[in-house]
Enzyme design. Structure first.
Site, PDB file in Angstrom:
ATOM      1  N   GLU A 133     -10.879 -15.311  46.415  1.00 37.29           N
ATOM      2  CA  GLU A 133     -11.233 -14.193  45.536  1.00 37.29           C
ATOM      3  C   GLU A 133     -11.228 -12.919  46.368  1.00 37.29           C
ATOM      4  O   GLU A 133     -11.713 -12.910  47.505  1.00 37.29           O
ATOM      5  CB  GLU A 133     -12.626 -14.407  44.935  1.00 37.29           C
ATOM      6  CG  GLU A 133     -13.186 -13.199  44.187  1.00 37.29           C
ATOM      7  CD  GLU A 133     -14.624 -13.408  43.723  1.00 37.29           C
ATOM      8  OE1 GLU A 133     -15.022 -14.571  43.515  1.00 37.29           O
ATOM      9  OE2 GLU A 133     -15.359 -12.398  43.591  1.00 37.29           O
ATOM     10  N   GLU A 138     -16.354  -2.928  43.423  1.00 35.48           N
ATOM     11  CA  GLU A 138     -17.551  -3.622  42.966  1.00 35.48           C
ATOM     12  C   GLU A 138     -18.795  -2.853  43.399  1.00 35.48           C
ATOM     13  O   GLU A 138     -18.847  -2.291  44.495  1.00 35.48           O
ATOM     14  CB  GLU A 138     -17.603  -5.049  43.512  1.00 35.48           C
ATOM     15  CG  GLU A 138     -18.695  -5.903  42.891  1.00 35.48           C
ATOM     16  CD  GLU A 138     -18.649  -7.354  43.337  1.00 35.48           C
ATOM     17  OE1 GLU A 138     -19.149  -8.209  42.593  1.00 35.48           O
ATOM     18  OE2 GLU A 138     -18.122  -7.624  44.439  1.00 35.48           O
TER      19      GLU A 138
END
Length: 324
Positions: A133, A138
């Protein structure tokens, strides 16, 4: 004649650099027409109700024009008892990409208390965390610095010091450590996340991935150093630090084998609330009361909880190398 002879005797030094050509472009209605709306329960345990495309369109949570695509949380209704949470949108790309360059031109990202937006990629094959990932954008609550991270299976770490603008937060990429913190880099450039990003008109994020590693760049909207091929969406790009500058986050392959940890990835945009990270950090973020109560009872607090995307371009490597 002497000068010419001398030049002919000098060795020819050519640096081989991978050039990437455009494969897919998504602007406006391309997202509505081709991307997938995911409706499963939020895997990060957020106070979120991900809705399907039909509901998103009818509820004005997904809107496309010729120049942009907007996806947002419900900022009108309180959350009724017994519901999964505040209505929101999570979409994933129709294709999966291996070695590639992603260039995102973004006008606005979700921000505010309880929010947890992400622009990220994960393995098409899985199961997670197999295949890896990568988190490109974020953050949570009122953060103003972007956090880029990798999450992997075992035997993947990063050096503390590397050629990057950002600050190393963690070096262990293995999801089994530190409650799946991953190996993260906090950006140090101004306006990389949240309210400052939006107030400055957004900007560009780019990620390259390949045998040398995974590298992420950020340029604010009025940054004079943004490469022309990025800002103009040209048909080819060359993400060389000599041309693009030092990356903001660098994840080299010195102590993390690339082939065994990363395969073809789908691209994801999402927006959740509270959950494993935003919920745990809520009390120290200067936000009022309880995170879940705040999400349920304050719809107007989420007026700024939306993505507005100008374009997303995906480039893949050319078969040969270019000489610089």
């Amino acid at each position: 004649m002497f000068t010419l002879a001398l030049l002919l005797c000098l060795p020819v030094i050519a640096l081989a650099a991978t050039s990437y050509s455009i494969q897919d472009t998504y602007i406006g209605h391309d997202f509505l027409d081709t991307w997938n709306w995911e409706t499963a329960n939020d895997p990060t345990h957020g106070r979120t109700d991900y809705v399907d495309k039909k509901t998103a369109i009818s509820s004005n949570l997904s809107v496309a024009s010729d120049r942009s695509f907007l996806m947002r949380a419900d900022s009108v209704n309180m959350v009724p008892p017994g519901q999964r949470g505040r209505k929101s949108v999570r979409i994933s790309s129709p294709g999966a990409y291996g070695d590639s360059v992603l260039v995102l031109d973004l006008w606005h990202m979700p921000t505010g208390c309880a929010t947890w937006p992400a622009f990220w990629t994960l393995s098409k094959n899985g199961p997670w965390p197999h295949g890896g990932e990568t988190d490109v954008i974020e953050g949570v609550n009122n953060n103003i610095d972007n956090l880029a991270s990798l999450h992997t299976t075992g035997n993947c770490t990063m050096p503390q010091t590397r050629e990057q603008h950002g600050h190393t937060v963690s070096t262990q990429c293995d999801t089994r450590f530190n409650y799946n913190q991953g190996c993260g880099v906090s950006f140090t450039k101004p306006n990389s996340y949240g309210q400052p990003f939006n107030a400055n008109g957004g900007g560009w994020y780019a990620m390259s991935r390949g045998e040398r590693g995974i590298f992420i760049w950020f340029w604010s909207r009025y940054d004079s150093s943004v490469p022309l091929e990025v800002s103009q969406g040209l048909s080819t790009v060359n993400p060389d630090p000599d041309l693009w500058g030092k990356p903001d986050a660098a994840f080299p392959t010195d102590s993390c084998d690339y082939q065994s940890h990363f395969d073809a990835h789908n691209i994801v945009f999402d927006l959740t609330f509270c959950g494993d990270w935003a919920g745990s950090a809520y009390g120290s973020s200067g936000c009022p009361g309880n995170c879940i109560d705040f999400v349920d009872n304050n719809p107007r607090a989420f007026d700024e909880a939306y993505w507005e995307i100008s374009s997303l371009r995906i480039y893949t490597p050319n078969d040969n190398t270019s000489l610089l």
